[in-house]
Write a protein that holds these residues in place. Structure first.
Motif, PDB file in Angstrom:
ATOM      1  N   MET A 115     -55.139  23.995 -17.779  1.00  0.00           N
ATOM      2  CA  MET A 115     -55.923  23.197 -18.676  1.00  0.00           C
ATOM      3  C   MET A 115     -55.447  22.072 -19.456  1.00  0.00           C
ATOM      4  N   SER A 116     -56.415  21.247 -19.815  1.00  0.00           N
ATOM      5  CA  SER A 116     -56.023  19.796 -20.466  1.00  0.00           C
ATOM      6  C   SER A 116     -55.439  20.391 -22.362  1.00  0.00           C
ATOM      7  N   PHE A 117     -54.298  18.663 -22.487  1.00  0.00           N
ATOM      8  CA  PHE A 117     -54.142  19.019 -24.148  1.00  0.00           C
ATOM      9  C   PHE A 117     -54.429  18.095 -24.373  1.00  0.00           C
ATOM     10  N   TYR A 118     -55.038  17.230 -25.486  1.00  0.00           N
ATOM     11  CA  TYR A 118     -55.230  16.217 -25.853  1.00  0.00           C
ATOM     12  C   TYR A 118     -54.074  15.661 -27.417  1.00  0.00           C
ATOM     13  N   SER A 119     -53.559  14.367 -27.496  1.00  0.00           N
ATOM     14  CA  SER A 119     -52.421  14.070 -28.347  1.00  0.00           C
ATOM     15  C   SER A 119     -54.278  14.133 -29.645  1.00  0.00           C
ATOM     16  N   ARG A 120     -53.158  13.576 -30.662  1.00  0.00           N
ATOM     17  CA  ARG A 120     -54.163  13.491 -32.057  1.00  0.00           C
ATOM     18  C   ARG A 120     -54.984  12.435 -31.711  1.00  0.00           C
ATOM     19  N   LYS A 121     -53.776  11.078 -31.375  1.00  0.00           N
ATOM     20  CA  LYS A 121     -54.488  10.238 -30.439  1.00  0.00           C
ATOM     21  C   LYS A 121     -55.658  10.008 -29.685  1.00  0.00           C
ATOM     22  N   GLN A 122     -54.949  10.631 -28.572  1.00  0.00           N
ATOM     23  CA  GLN A 122     -56.052  10.487 -28.343  1.00  0.00           C
ATOM     24  C   GLN A 122     -58.029  11.338 -27.939  1.00  0.00           C
ATOM     25  N   VAL A 123     -57.419  12.397 -28.997  1.00  0.00           N
ATOM     26  CA  VAL A 123     -58.773  13.141 -30.000  1.00  0.00           C
ATOM     27  C   VAL A 123     -59.834  11.686 -30.968  1.00  0.00           C
ATOM     28  N   ILE A 124     -59.118  11.514 -31.469  1.00  0.00           N
ATOM     29  CA  ILE A 124     -59.460  10.221 -32.392  1.00  0.00           C
ATOM     30  C   ILE A 124     -59.992   9.408 -31.795  1.00  0.00           C
ATOM     31  N   GLU A 125     -59.527   8.974 -30.438  1.00  0.00           N
ATOM     32  CA  GLU A 125     -60.194   7.902 -29.174  1.00  0.00           C
ATOM     33  C   GLU A 125     -61.359   8.481 -28.391  1.00  0.00           C
ATOM     34  N   VAL A 126     -61.330   9.896 -28.110  1.00  0.00           N
ATOM     35  CA  VAL A 126     -62.363  10.093 -27.320  1.00  0.00           C
ATOM     36  C   VAL A 126     -63.551  10.739 -27.919  1.00  0.00           C
ATOM     37  N   LEU A 127     -63.260  10.773 -29.461  1.00  0.00           N
ATOM     38  CA  LEU A 127     -64.573  11.367 -30.801  1.00  0.00           C
ATOM     39  C   LEU A 127     -64.929  10.151 -31.783  1.00  0.00           C
ATOM     40  N   GLU A 128     -64.371   9.031 -31.432  1.00  0.00           N
ATOM     41  CA  GLU A 128     -64.269   8.259 -31.905  1.00  0.00           C
ATOM     42  C   GLU A 128     -64.115   8.482 -33.371  1.00  0.00           C
ATOM     43  N   ILE A 129     -63.448   9.232 -34.372  1.00  0.00           N
ATOM     44  CA  ILE A 129     -62.775   9.385 -35.078  1.00  0.00           C
ATOM     45  C   ILE A 129     -61.830   8.913 -36.055  1.00  0.00           C
ATOM     46  N   ASP A 130     -61.616   8.803 -37.297  1.00  0.00           N
ATOM     47  CA  ASP A 130     -60.701   8.040 -37.088  1.00  0.00           C
ATOM     48  C   ASP A 130     -59.450   9.971 -38.500  1.00  0.00           C
TER      49      ASP A 130
END
Length: 94
Positions: free
Chosen positions: A1-16
């Protein structure tokens, strides 16, 4: 299973970061990675954040509504999975 850092979530979803914090404060997502993982959020949480983003952006749903929709969506998915299991059991018996 993959896990994502806060920064990755923000970048992937293009959210702040503020939106991500709002999702956490409304308990729509949570950091659910095990201690030895390289990220903070599972693929499940990334998907929940993506659904939340779409509901807020496209349908103007508030976060309380998003929380209800995300919970019901997961319950429906679990029920669908259980029905499939039962159908397989019945087909093996019959």
């Amino acid at each position: 299973m993959s896990f994502y850092s806060r920064k990755q979530v923000i970048e992937v979803l293009e959210i702040d970061d503020g939106f991500l914090l709002s999702l956490e404060s409304e308990e729509i997502i949570a950091q659910d990675a095990p201690p030895d993982a390289t990220g903070d959020f599972s693929e499940r949480m990334l998907e929940r954040a993506r659904v939340a983003q779409n509901l807020v952006r496209d349908l103007d749903v508030n976060l309380a509504g998003v929380a209800v929709i995300v919970r019901l969506r997961e319950e429906m998915s679990q029920l669908h999975h259980r029905v499939e299991q039962l159908a397989q059991e019945l087909s093996r018996r019959g």
